[in-house]
Design an enzyme around this catalytic site. Structure first.
Site, PDB file in Angstrom:
ATOM      1  N   SER A 189       0.825  -1.211   0.000  1.00 28.53           N
ATOM      2  CA  SER A 189       0.000   0.000   0.000  1.00 28.53           C
ATOM      3  C   SER A 189       0.866   1.271   0.000  1.00 28.53           C
ATOM      4  CB  SER A 189      -0.970  -0.045   1.183  1.00 28.53           C
ATOM      5  OG  SER A 189      -1.939   0.945   1.049  1.00 28.53           O
ATOM      6  N   HIS A 391      -8.067  -5.300   1.410  1.00 27.96           N
ATOM      7  CA  HIS A 391      -6.811  -4.569   1.536  1.00 27.96           C
ATOM      8  C   HIS A 391      -5.973  -5.086   2.710  1.00 27.96           C
ATOM      9  CE1 HIS A 391      -4.316  -1.266   0.286  1.00 27.96           C
ATOM     10  NE2 HIS A 391      -4.237  -0.785   1.504  1.00 27.96           N
TER      11      HIS A 391
END
Ligand SMILES: *[C@@H]1O[C@H](CO)[C@@H](O)[C@H](O)[C@H]1NC(C)=O
Ligand SMILES: *[C@@H]1O[C@H](CO)[C@@H](O)[C@H](O)[C@H]1NC(C)=O
Length: 421
Positions: A189, A391
């Site tokens: 990320s 995520h």
């Protein structure tokens, strides 16, 4: 040569607990019900170095000082425990960088056999876990005080500085200590965002990277419909101003609000438990092992500057991946133009491997494909098989090894073979 890159190998740190240790103890005391194993609770209270040592892995703690005097902490697992465990072998080196509001814990939290750092060490890598400026392990500067409410200079950075200043410090330091000329870089990320910043602003670093493994890269927000990110853009211009008047440079370092929610609603059996899990985990919770909740809350969130969040908001607003937008007059001073320049992705010549999931609502797969279209050297664009993979699943799901890590190691070995030829 950079002016300094200096450094210590720290052998012992004064007893330090996990960032959320007090809150976890408090929560469990109030909860009264002993539903978590003492082993899990211990993991929730230990800091990252103690966690690594608890599981019998070799550990080194390194302090790296940046050119603007931030003191960053890297955690190194130089070799495996059960396999590849000789200490005198020259192994391929890998640097891992965590996501927003997290730390090196992301790569060790779920323990041996499941967490990426241990899997890499067993697979024969010399594993280095970085910690970006401002997080719990790198909350230090030789001249600036992170706790000074009247002078917020410590917190005047976004992920632009993490990529442009922290990453070169880590990379040069690691190459020097290991005597190698190149390393693998794994970003998760924001760890990817920082790498894209580095390799576009300082293209000479492309030469030092065997491969860039980009897990759920956050850069473009052209398609993202994530509610949390929608909150940021409208306040973009004034948010930093308001925050600095209140004496706030750091957000999420203070866990009161986060933990109030956790303490009151994150108890298994609570009617809000599912909501809690969705907030914490960002979607489907089937693959999150909820018996590990104390570990999550003991280690997350850690310090983040307000600019890190605003900078993502600016990306969403402008639909561009560009440098931090100050007031026009400051932009002119810094960039020579009133509007910040885009990061020049055409500079990124390192072999790039990207990982995305259809179930990720933070790094939307369409935005990752959009990014891939703009990178000149994408070797692989890998879609995670399970469509509900979220995520946070990249670090926390029980099937992350099967879904992602095994593939990732195959790609790293392929990149090494190509690099040798
Ligand atoms: C080191 O690795 C070897 C080979 O896998 C294994 O047999 C041995 O038990 C390991 N040593 C230790 C101390 O775990
Ligand atoms: C969940 O975590 C607990 C505690 O570490 C472990 O005993 C259990 O096997 C895990 N469950 C799964 C499905 O991985």
């Amino acid at each position: 040569m950079l002016p300094l890159l200096f450094v210590t190998l720290v052998t012992a740190v004064a007893a330090r607990r996990s960032p959320g240790a007090d809150y976890v103890e408090n929560w469990l005391k109030q909860d009264g019900n002993n539903r978590y194993s003492s082993d899990v609770i211990e993991d929730a209270l230990l800091d990252v170095p103690d966690l690594i040592e608890k599981y019998g892995y070799p550990l080194e703690i390194h302090k790296v000082i940046t050119s603007d005097y931030y003191v960053l902490e890297a955690h190194r697992i130089p070799h495996g425990r059960d396999q590849n465990n000789e200490s005198d072998t020259n192994r391929p080196v890998v640097l891992l960088m965590h996501g927003l509001s997290s730390s090196s814990v992301e790569f060790v939290a779920v323990g041996p056999a499941s967490a990426l750092a241990y899997i890499l060490a067993e697979a024969g890598y010399d594993v280095w876990l970085g910690n970006a400026r401002g997080n719990y392990y790198s909350r230090e500067n030789l001249y600036l005080d992170p706790d000074d409410r009247r002078n917020l200079d410590f917190w005047r950075f976004s992920w632009d500085e993490i990529g442009n200043i922290d990453l070169p410090a880590f990379i040069d330091y690691i190459l020097k200590v290991t005597g190698q000329s190149k390393l693998h870089y794994i970003g998760y990320s924001q760890g990817c965002t920082a790498f894209l910043v580095l390799a576009s602003l300082r293209p000479e670093y492309n030469e030092k990277i065997i491969s860039f493994q980009g897990i759920a890269p956050a850069a473009f927000f052209v398609y993202n419909e994530n509610a949390f990110l929608d909150i940021v853009p409208p306040y973009e211009a004034s948010l930093e101003d308001i925050a600095s008047k209140l004496g706030i440079g750091e957000i999420l370092g203070n866990r009161e609000l986060f933990m109030w929610f956790a303490v009151n609603h994150c108890i298994e059996g609570s009617v809000l438990h599912r909501l809690c899990s969705i907030l914490a985990i960002g979607g489907d919770t089937t693959f999150f092992n909820t018996t590990l909740s104390p570990i999550y809350f003991g280690h997350t969130p850690v310090g983040v500057s307000i600019r890190q969040v605003i900078h993502y908001g600016q990306c969403a607003n402008s639909k561009e991946f560009r440098r931090y937008n100050h007031l026009p007059i400051t932009n002119i001073a810094k960039y020579g133009r009133p509007v910040p320049p885009s990061y020049d992705l055409s500079q990124i010549t390192t072999p790039v491997y990207l990982y995305y999931s259809l179930g990720d609502t933070v790094a939307d797969y369409r935005d990752i494909l959009y990014l891939a279209d703009r990178l000149p050297n994408v070797v692989s664009l890998y879609q995670v098989e399970r469509p509900s993979f979220t995520h946070l699943d990249y670090a926390w799901a029980i099937d992350a090894k099967e879904q992602v890590y095994d593939k990732l190691i195959t790609f790293m070995k392929k990149a090494e073979a190509t690099n040798k030829n």
